[in-house]
Design an enzyme around this catalytic site. Sequence first.
Site, PDB file in Angstrom:
ATOM      1  N   ASP A 194       0.177  -1.088  -0.153  1.00  0.00           N
ATOM      2  CA  ASP A 194       0.184  -0.001  -0.168  1.00  0.00           C
ATOM      3  C   ASP A 194       1.083   1.529  -0.168  1.00  0.00           C
ATOM      4  O   ASP A 194       0.913   2.082   0.809  1.00  0.00           O
ATOM      5  CB  ASP A 194      -1.368   0.078   1.501  1.00  0.00           C
ATOM      6  CG  ASP A 194      -1.757  -1.115   0.735  1.00  0.00           C
ATOM      7  OD1 ASP A 194      -2.028  -1.652   0.085  1.00  0.00           O
ATOM      8  OD2 ASP A 194      -2.191  -1.675   2.379  1.00  0.00           O
ATOM      9  N   ARG A 203      -9.268  -4.647  -5.612  1.00  0.00           N
ATOM     10  CA  ARG A 203     -10.056  -3.786  -5.628  1.00  0.00           C
ATOM     11  C   ARG A 203     -12.033  -4.049  -4.746  1.00  0.00           C
ATOM     12  O   ARG A 203     -12.268  -2.615  -5.034  1.00  0.00           O
ATOM     13  CB  ARG A 203     -10.488  -3.944  -6.937  1.00  0.00           C
ATOM     14  CG  ARG A 203     -11.558  -3.124  -7.638  1.00  0.00           C
ATOM     15  CD  ARG A 203     -11.125  -1.568  -8.112  1.00  0.00           C
ATOM     16  NE  ARG A 203     -12.103  -0.683  -8.188  1.00  0.00           N
ATOM     17  CZ  ARG A 203     -12.819   0.011  -7.392  1.00  0.00           C
ATOM     18  NH1 ARG A 203     -13.431  -0.497  -6.438  1.00  0.00           N
ATOM     19  NH2 ARG A 203     -14.335  -0.027  -8.591  1.00  0.00           N
ATOM     20  N   LYS A 204     -12.440  -4.653  -4.057  1.00  0.00           N
ATOM     21  CA  LYS A 204     -13.414  -4.859  -3.106  1.00  0.00           C
ATOM     22  C   LYS A 204     -14.230  -4.143  -4.215  1.00  0.00           C
ATOM     23  O   LYS A 204     -14.848  -3.337  -4.012  1.00  0.00           O
ATOM     24  CB  LYS A 204     -12.944  -3.760  -2.882  1.00  0.00           C
ATOM     25  CG  LYS A 204     -11.951  -4.760  -1.538  1.00  0.00           C
ATOM     26  CD  LYS A 204     -11.837  -4.117   0.076  1.00  0.00           C
ATOM     27  CE  LYS A 204     -10.506  -4.392   0.716  1.00  0.00           C
ATOM     28  NZ  LYS A 204      -9.561  -4.472   0.808  1.00  0.00           N
ATOM     29  N   PHE A 205     -14.749  -4.577  -5.230  1.00  0.00           N
ATOM     30  CA  PHE A 205     -15.746  -4.665  -6.129  1.00  0.00           C
ATOM     31  C   PHE A 205     -17.267  -4.839  -5.005  1.00  0.00           C
ATOM     32  O   PHE A 205     -17.041  -5.851  -4.081  1.00  0.00           O
ATOM     33  CB  PHE A 205     -15.907  -5.066  -7.321  1.00  0.00           C
ATOM     34  CG  PHE A 205     -14.941  -4.858  -8.723  1.00  0.00           C
ATOM     35  CD1 PHE A 205     -14.619  -4.005  -9.981  1.00  0.00           C
ATOM     36  CD2 PHE A 205     -13.065  -6.244  -8.608  1.00  0.00           C
ATOM     37  CE1 PHE A 205     -13.594  -3.758 -10.732  1.00  0.00           C
ATOM     38  CE2 PHE A 205     -12.671  -6.023  -9.466  1.00  0.00           C
ATOM     39  CZ  PHE A 205     -12.730  -5.196 -10.199  1.00  0.00           C
ATOM     40  N   ALA A 206     -18.005  -3.527  -5.576  1.00  0.00           N
ATOM     41  CA  ALA A 206     -19.133  -3.978  -4.841  1.00  0.00           C
ATOM     42  C   ALA A 206     -20.512  -3.086  -4.983  1.00  0.00           C
ATOM     43  O   ALA A 206     -21.290  -2.733  -4.711  1.00  0.00           O
ATOM     44  CB  ALA A 206     -18.802  -2.996  -3.499  1.00  0.00           C
ATOM     45  N   ASP A 207     -20.331  -3.716  -6.408  1.00  0.00           N
ATOM     46  CA  ASP A 207     -21.306  -2.957  -7.770  1.00  0.00           C
ATOM     47  C   ASP A 207     -22.395  -3.701  -8.401  1.00  0.00           C
ATOM     48  O   ASP A 207     -21.777  -5.189  -8.002  1.00  0.00           O
ATOM     49  CB  ASP A 207     -21.245  -1.806  -9.009  1.00  0.00           C
ATOM     50  CG  ASP A 207     -22.192  -0.451  -8.376  1.00  0.00           C
ATOM     51  OD1 ASP A 207     -23.016  -0.834  -8.756  1.00  0.00           O
ATOM     52  OD2 ASP A 207     -21.492   0.811  -8.960  1.00  0.00           O
ATOM     53  N   ASN A 243     -23.353  -5.864 -14.353  1.00  0.00           N
ATOM     54  CA  ASN A 243     -22.709  -4.742 -15.359  1.00  0.00           C
ATOM     55  C   ASN A 243     -21.909  -3.421 -14.937  1.00  0.00           C
ATOM     56  O   ASN A 243     -20.647  -3.266 -16.076  1.00  0.00           O
ATOM     57  CB  ASN A 243     -24.614  -3.714 -15.606  1.00  0.00           C
ATOM     58  CG  ASN A 243     -24.216  -3.007 -16.802  1.00  0.00           C
ATOM     59  OD1 ASN A 243     -23.434  -3.953 -18.245  1.00  0.00           O
ATOM     60  ND2 ASN A 243     -24.646  -1.517 -17.308  1.00  0.00           N
TER      61      ASN A 243
HETATM   62  P1  5BU Z   1      -1.877  -3.094   6.726  1.00  0.00           P
HETATM   63  O1  5BU Z   1      -0.527  -2.074   6.689  1.00  0.00           O
HETATM   64  O2  5BU Z   1      -1.551  -4.616   7.392  1.00  0.00           O
HETATM   65  O3  5BU Z   1      -2.823  -2.724   8.070  1.00  0.00           O
HETATM   66  O4  5BU Z   1      -2.649  -3.946   5.353  1.00  0.00           O
HETATM   67  C1  5BU Z   1      -3.909  -4.626   5.810  1.00  0.00           C
HETATM   68  C2  5BU Z   1      -4.062  -4.802   3.635  1.00  0.00           C
HETATM   69  O5  5BU Z   1      -5.481  -5.396   3.850  1.00  0.00           O
HETATM   70  C3  5BU Z   1      -4.868  -2.979   3.671  1.00  0.00           C
HETATM   71  O6  5BU Z   1      -3.953  -2.993   1.728  1.00  0.00           O
HETATM   72  C4  5BU Z   1      -6.207  -3.468   3.428  1.00  0.00           C
HETATM   73  O7  5BU Z   1      -6.651  -2.736   2.503  1.00  0.00           O
HETATM   74  C5  5BU Z   1      -6.194  -4.623   3.426  1.00  0.00           C
HETATM   75  N1  5BU Z   1      -7.647  -5.448   3.892  1.00  0.00           N
HETATM   76  C6  5BU Z   1      -7.937  -5.181   5.934  1.00  0.00           C
HETATM   77  O8  5BU Z   1      -6.601  -5.084   6.190  1.00  0.00           O
HETATM   78  N2  5BU Z   1      -8.315  -6.042   5.935  1.00  0.00           N
HETATM   79  C7  5BU Z   1      -9.491  -6.368   5.720  1.00  0.00           C
HETATM   80  O9  5BU Z   1     -10.102  -7.104   6.203  1.00  0.00           O
HETATM   81  C8  5BU Z   1     -10.152  -6.590   3.797  1.00  0.00           C
HETATM   82  C9  5BU Z   1      -8.540  -6.611   3.555  1.00  0.00           C
HETATM   83 BR1  5BU Z   1     -11.171  -7.140   2.969  1.00  0.00          BR
END
Ligand code: 5BU
Length: 253
Positions: free
Chosen positions: A35, A89-93, A96
């Site tokens: 990230d 990306r966590k699509f949620a729509d 289409n």
């Molecule tokens: P961290 O820096 O280890 O806290 O980052 C966790 C990553 O996992 C971050 O990219 C979140 O968007 C992703 N994530 C999360 O933390 N928890 C969840 O339940 C989900 C995704 Br789904």
Amino acid sequence: MHSYTDRATYTTNTIAKRLFHLMDEKQTNLCVSADVLTKDELLTLADTIGPEICIFKTHIDIVEDFDNTVIIELQRLSEKHNFLLFEDRKFADIGNTVKHQYQHGIYHIADWADITNAHVLPGPGIIEGLRDVGMTKGRGLLLLAEMSSKGSLATGEYTKKTIELAETYKDFVIGFILQQKLSDNPGMIHMTPGVKMRDIGDPLGQQYNSPTYVIGEKGSDVIIVGRGIYEAENPVETAKAYRKAGWDAYLSR
Ligand code: 5BU
């Protein structure tokens, strides 16, 4: 208990098969969550941590200086170090809309991300839309069954329905994001974020568990680690430590 390799025979999806084999061959169940905000940081992380991981997870829309060379380079590094690319990306729509979000726009996610994920809040149509695009490209989808954050509404009946829904689309759905093993289908892969060795959370509701707890006690398959690695003083050495902790927990369960 099946090995990752044995479990490859319980799925028809090519990405799931590849991941199961890759984990045992490379001896890693570590997914790094990259990230970071610049192209340089992203690619440096992929190249230096690459040898330790099975999956490189991105939030491609947070990269400030994104251009197409990011994708070309990520693909080159994924071949060099043998890891899969996962766009979180966590699509949620509706079906289409997600079809376009997956295939078009600036990021063309379906063209490079081996794996992506989706909330099933909208119902089965979201899976069908993504599947229309992803199946022909040999991709895999993870469903968000639970979240690591405090007060998450993805619990109980919602989580249960998510696990059930995956079975209907198991040619494309390769597993789940969750906090514990919830599916009895050995072909489904369980991935868990919210993993860090020292802290117990962050100020915005993130909650952490250790690799040993997640893999050894909760029965998940893949640990997803972000800040625990890329904010560490020595990310490579730290990634090695997470990798070892996750792998040892897998071997001893
Ligand atoms: P961290 O820096 O280890 O806290 O980052 C966790 C990553 O996992 C971050 O990219 C979140 O968007 C992703 N994530 C999360 O933390 N928890 C969840 O339940 C989900 C995704 Br789904």
